[in-house]
Design a protein around this motif. Structure first.
Motif, PDB file in Angstrom:
ATOM      1  N   HIS A 101     -13.340  37.289  46.648  1.00  0.00           N
ATOM      2  CA  HIS A 101     -12.946  36.701  45.370  1.00  0.00           C
ATOM      3  C   HIS A 101     -13.883  37.083  44.227  1.00  0.00           C
ATOM      4  CE1 HIS A 101     -12.423  33.504  42.354  1.00  0.00           C
ATOM      5  NE2 HIS A 101     -11.147  33.599  42.706  1.00  0.00           N
ATOM      6  N   GLN A 104     -13.488  40.701  42.439  1.00  0.00           N
ATOM      7  CA  GLN A 104     -12.272  41.089  41.727  1.00  0.00           C
ATOM      8  C   GLN A 104     -12.591  41.495  40.284  1.00  0.00           C
ATOM      9  OE1 GLN A 104      -8.627  38.594  42.419  1.00  0.00           O
ATOM     10  NE2 GLN A 104     -10.233  37.160  43.013  1.00  0.00           N
ATOM     11  N   LYS A 139      -2.022  41.098  41.767  1.00  0.00           N
ATOM     12  CA  LYS A 139      -3.268  41.870  41.756  1.00  0.00           C
ATOM     13  C   LYS A 139      -3.217  43.013  42.769  1.00  0.00           C
ATOM     14  CE  LYS A 139      -6.120  38.170  39.984  1.00  0.00           C
ATOM     15  NZ  LYS A 139      -7.224  37.250  40.235  1.00  0.00           N
TER      16      LYS A 139
END
Length: 189
Positions: A101, A104, A139
């Motif tokens: 996470h 990103q 994404k």
């Protein structure tokens, strides 16, 4: 040992047993985020869960079936990327990836996928690479789109995620479509 330098920030490394702890730590830090799209997250709960996987992943490389690699960003483990085996009769493979996470938005995965495509087409001389992404995983879908893949279709209810099936978008890249140039920052825009 396999090491593939993408640029001064990003490199790929064949996974080793010593990577299990930092990899598990990264999964634990990103578990809710990863679980939204990846069906294997709940099965990775301890270092022991890697005891069988790491030798299998290394054997994949040594048996000329592609690789599962750690993505390092400035030396720190940021995620993983790898081929789901190689169909040598058709000279094709599929590519999977995930990133922690906190990593990103830095272009890391776009660069890692670009590097894997260079390796697939220029080193392995493959004809086709496929990527499948959750239909709502914007994404993940942005990466093959950014790199010029063709959206080829939909695999309805193609993957089971804990308590439901979800659809997958299928992207494909053929060798003659691939840009043979080295990685360029303009790909991130």
């Amino acid at each position: 040992m396999f090491e593939y330098k993408i640029d001064d920030e990003v490199s790929l490394h064949l996974i080793e047993s010593t990577d299990a702890f930092p990899l598990l730590s990264l999964i634990n830090e990103s578990r809710p985020y990863l679980k939204e799209w990846l069906p294997w997250v709940d099965s990775m709960q301890s270092i022991a869960d890697y005891d069988e996987l790491i030798p299998e992943w290394r054997a994949q490389y040594y048996n000329n079936q592609g690789f599962q690699a750690i993505i390092r960003y400035y030396g720190e483990i940021a995620g993983m990327i790898g081929f789901h085996g190689i169909n040598w009769g058709n000279k094709s493979t599929s590519l999977g990836y995930w990133i922690g996470h906190d990593f990103q938005g830095k272009g890391i995965m776009t660069r890692a996928v670009h590097g894997c495509l260079n390796y697939a087409f220029n080193t392995l001389n493959l004809h086709r690479v496929e990527i499948r992404c959750g239909v709502n995983n914007e994404k993940s879908k942005a990466i093959p789109t950014r790199l010029g893949f063709t959206e080829e279709g939909l695999c309805r209810e193609g993957e089971y995620l804990y308590d439901h099936y979800h659809d997958l978008v299928i992207y494909g890249m053929l060798k003659h479509e691939w840009k043979q140039a080295p990685y360029a920052p303009w790909l991130l825009s």
